[in-house]
Design an enzyme around this catalytic site. Structure first.
Site, PDB file in Angstrom:
ATOM      1  N   ASP A 442      65.177  57.093  34.840  1.00  0.00           N
ATOM      2  CA  ASP A 442      65.187  55.847  34.094  1.00  0.00           C
ATOM      3  C   ASP A 442      66.662  55.470  33.969  1.00  0.00           C
ATOM      4  O   ASP A 442      67.526  56.328  34.128  1.00  0.00           O
ATOM      5  CB  ASP A 442      64.557  56.088  32.720  1.00  0.00           C
ATOM      6  CG  ASP A 442      64.710  54.900  31.817  1.00  0.00           C
ATOM      7  OD1 ASP A 442      64.455  53.781  32.281  1.00  0.00           O
ATOM      8  OD2 ASP A 442      65.077  55.092  30.651  1.00  0.00           O
ATOM      9  N   ASP A 642      58.637  55.319  29.242  1.00  0.00           N
ATOM     10  CA  ASP A 642      58.700  56.414  30.209  1.00  0.00           C
ATOM     11  C   ASP A 642      57.642  57.484  29.930  1.00  0.00           C
ATOM     12  O   ASP A 642      57.419  58.360  30.754  1.00  0.00           O
ATOM     13  CB  ASP A 642      60.073  57.094  30.177  1.00  0.00           C
ATOM     14  CG  ASP A 642      61.173  56.143  30.582  1.00  0.00           C
ATOM     15  OD1 ASP A 642      60.936  55.352  31.513  1.00  0.00           O
ATOM     16  OD2 ASP A 642      62.246  56.178  29.972  1.00  0.00           O
TER      17      ASP A 642
END
Lengths: 760, 46
Positions: A442, A642
């Site tokens: 990420d 996430d």
């Protein structure tokens, strides 16, 4: 044995919220199962619950079971009764209970191991003359035998009590497991020795029995500690919540424990305090730091009437008031904690395999021991010699080393990683980590630092940039907003000229709409570009092109300066990416951020594959695509979006400031807030995988060699115990072999004092 | 050799005493966090 209990009280609907979270697809509960000790018990629990409950997770170490059931279809009391009947001793956990219970049990387990080790050593000292065939005079010899009995008694009976209890439970429920031969061997060794002490003649096996207890205890303790540690840390994180609340009743405030709060109460929360319950905001807008729940480091503004969550912190500068809607176990925070508990109940796959293997062993051992005894009797060697053979078989072939092989290696690797700044929350992830060939990152908060920094400054009214920054810093002084930190931090650095010095007064924080204040006689305002009350020049809009946040400083009539706030790349990110690429790994960035910002980061790091504006769903799709191509994927992230990605990845790592929910799904937590620990973690995982393979090979090989010797009577019980111990020691020693010279990671260098030095 | 008649029971007594002390220390939480205990003594200073 205890009376059959009445479990029906747990069917009462008003108790249900305290037991577990109720969702669309049933009620989720976590029970303590005091009666599970082995893989067979796990299978038994699963069999009992199978068909009646969904998502059954049994955790052997924590001795809990989590499952979902539909209250309309099945009664909780019925499940409890059946678990009880199967000898699993279920206990309903009040929501707060597990942590305290775990601590108490850990202490008791530690005390038992300590006592077992003291006793084992002392009994060996007292048995020393007989090891070497020294025959002191009769009275002294008798005294030594009685002394052995006195010292061995606490070591076997008290320290080994859990082993007896587990064995008895297994017998009672009719499912043979490893505890049966263990308990049998212990009882036979201690019982026979005690009788022979009374009789005054015959070989004694007190040393064997105490050593046995000690080694088994150590193995189980190691296994339990790894997981308990990881669980504690997560609990601590989610446990950041208020213990008391200020309730408004009439015109006065009273302080009460949060347990006494009722829905409908009005509570007041001081600045900087955590909200005690979920509720509805009253009276005034407030700024809330919800980072515990969402990982979002910016305070969010909530308007009166909006829902606010327990565990978020009043980030404004005035008290706020809320009406309680959910409290205690109903709050979102409590549900997250429960998720953590469930996440903890996963058991490593390798471990399951080893447990199952140990289970199969058991029946064979019992048969062999009985056969040895029978053969000796048939040969006419006498009951005494027969007992010795049976004991030797039981002791020598006890799958101690087998059961230690996996947990010892995983515990050692986990401890080593913790020293390097990586906390392993799911030990089963280590073998997968060793096989990782693709890494998904990420961007925000993972490859970049969560805190914003002032990138470019655009001066619009002829003031020097330094001057603008000083005014901004004076206005932002004392604000808890992360944007304020971007301005106030550089002022404390030596490069900030005269060190600030401006003093702002009449400061007013307008939640969601910036800060106004006066410096000298001039009134200023600072805040987001969209909120500015004055026209902005076109070049201000250009600042936002690379994904920056634009902050504007104005006086009453015109804009004085625009600041572009950027997230900075983590200093260690480049090194890590380079290292991973050298190892031939495929690296990709998946970010929810704007395309320009993601491209800039990817360019700086030399990563070719990246995607911007990715939803959680899109990230997940990419992951599944990679997995279908046969990749073993490590996902690194921090935000709530996430969480699904981390849960589905083969291995996942989360940053420590991430959302608690995200961390609950992650296998690894990067404690030092540094990515640098990841590359060494891969090395450790690979070493751990090798250790496990070696250990299993050794333990199986040892048992295969020693069993025929014991059967044929060539192995005295004390020699069998020594061999068993040496085998276990070898396995543990091998597990601890992690190339001690190399440092585990940068985190170990930066703050050695902050890392607990593990004993392992 | 005669001294053994005294020393062996004495030794057993010491072991049992050590077991008692160990159990007390564990149950009072001294082994919960092995790194923190070193700091306890200075913290006790008034």
């Amino acid at each position: 044995m205890s009376q059959p209990r009445d479990w029906t009280v747990f069917d009462r609907p008003e108790l249900r919220p305290a037991l577990g979270a109720e969702g669309r697809d049933g009620c989720e509960v976590l029970l303590a199962l005091d009666g599970i000790h082995c893989a067979n018990c796990v299978a038994r629990a699963e069999r009992v619950l199978g068909g009646k409950a969904a998502d059954v997770h049994v955790n052997l170490t924590a001795r809990t079971v989590g499952f979902r059931f539909r209250p309309q279809q099945v009664r909780l009391s019925e499940l409890l009764r059946e678990l009880d009947r199967a000898g699993l001793e279920p206990r309903v956990l009040a929501h707060e209970e597990p942590a305290a219970r775990a601590a108490r049990e850990r202490r008791l387990a530690f005390a038992r191991i300590g006592v077992a080790s003291i006793c084992a050593m002392q009994v060996m000292m007292l048995a020393w003359p007989s090891y070497f065939g020294v025959r002191p005079d009769h009275a002294i010899e008798q005294l030594l035998r009685w002394a052995q009995l006195a010292v061995a008694a606490p070591g076997v009976l008290w320290a080994g009590w859990p082993l007896f209890a587990a064995g008895w439970r297994a017998v009672r429920s009719g499912a043979l497991d490893m505890n049966v031969p263990v308990a049998l061997a212990l009882a036979a060794a201690f019982g026979a020795s005690a009788l022979r002490t009374l009789a005054g003649s015959g070989d004694l096996y007190f040393d064997t029995a105490t050593m046995f207890v000690w080694f088994l205890g150590v193995g189980r303790y190691l296994e339990g500690r790894t997981r308990a540690r990881a669980g504690e840390r997560l609990r601590l994180l989610a446990g950041r919540r208020a213990l008391t609340a200020q309730r408004r009743s009439g015109g006065a405030l009273e302080t009460i424990p949060i347990g006494s709060l009722q829905p409908g109460d009005t509570v007041v929360v001081a600045p900087g305090d955590a909200l005690p319950a979920d509720g509805e905001l009253l009276e005034v807008a407030a700024e809330l730091d919800e980072s515990l729940l969402t990982g979002e480091s910016h305070p969010v503004t909530r308007q009166p009437g909006q829902a606010v969550l327990a565990g978020s912190v009043n980030g404004g500068d005035a008290p706020l008031a809320l009406r309680v809607t959910h409290r205690g176990a109903d709050t979102t925070l409590a549900q997250i904690t429960r998720l953590l508990d469930l996440a903890q109940t996963r058991k490593p796959k390798v471990q399951q395999l080893a447990d199952r293997a140990a289970g199969h062993f058991v029946a064979a051992i019992l048969v062999f021991a009985a056969a040895g005894l029978l053969l000796a009797l048939l040969r006419g060697a006498g009951a005494d010699a027969g007992l010795s053979i049976a004991l030797a078989v039981l002791v020598a072939s006890c799958p101690c080393a087998l059961s230690l092989a996996v947990p010892a290696a995983l515990a050692a690797a986990t401890s080593r990683l913790a020293r390097g700044g990586v906390l392993v929350t799911n030990a089963g992830a280590l073998p997968a980590l060793a096989a990782v060939d693709t890494v998904l990152f990420d961007k925000t908060g993972t490859l970049t630092v969560p805190r914003l920094q002032v990138g470019r400054t655009l001066c619009l009214a002829g003031l020097a940039p330094q001057e603008c920054l000083r005014i901004a810093a004076a206005l932002e002084h004392g604000s808890r907003h992360p944007i304020a930190a971007a301005f106030t931090v550089p002022l404390t650095a030596p490069s900030a000229g005269d060190g600030g010095g401006l003093q702002a007064h009449d400061l007013r924080h307008l939640p969601g709409a910036g800060i106004s204040g006066r410096i000298g006689d001039t009134a200023y305002w600072i805040g987001a570009a969209a909120q500015a009350g004055v026209p902005l020049p076109p070049e201000a809009a250009g600042l936002a092109d690379d994904g920056s946040t634009v902050i504007v400083l104005t006086d009453t009539v015109r804009a004085l300066a625009c600041f572009a706030l950027q997230a900075q790349l983590r200093p260690e990110a480049r090194e890590l990416v380079g290292e991973l690429q050298r190892r031939g790994m495929n690296i990709e960035i998946y970010s929810g951020d704007a395309a320009e910002a993601v491209a800039a980061v990817a360019r700086q790091l030399g990563i070719e594959r990246y995607a911007a504006r990715q939803s959680a769903q899109a990230k997940l799709q990419r992951l599944q695509q990679l997995q279908q191509q046969g990749a073993t994927v490590l996902a690194v992230g921090d935000g709530l979006n996430d969480a699904p990605l981390l849960a589905a990845a083969d291995v996942s790592a989360a940053m420590p400031q991430g959302a608690a929910l995200t961390q609950a799904r992650a296998d690894l937590l990067l404690l030092g807030d540094s990515l640098g620990a990841l590359a060494p973690a891969l090395d450790v995982a690979q070493a751990a995988r090798r250790r496990i393979a070696e250990n299993l090979a050794w333990a199986l090989g040892y048992n295969l060699v020693v069993l025929p010797l014991a059967m044929s009577g060539h192995l005295a019980p004390w020699l069998a115990a020594a061999g068993m111990s040496m085998s276990s020691l070898l396995v543990v020693g091998n597990a601890l072999r992690f190339g001690g010279r190399r440092r585990a990671g940068p985190a170990a260098r930066i703050e050695p004092a902050a890392r607990p030095a593990e004993v392992l | 050799m005669a001294s053994l008649y005294l020393l062996i029971p004495l030794g057993v007594g010491v072991v049992l005493g050590a077991i008692g002390i160990f159990i007390w220390a564990t149950s009072s939480g001294q082994f919960d966090e092995l790194d923190q205990q070193g700091g306890r003594m200075p913290d006790d200073e008034p």
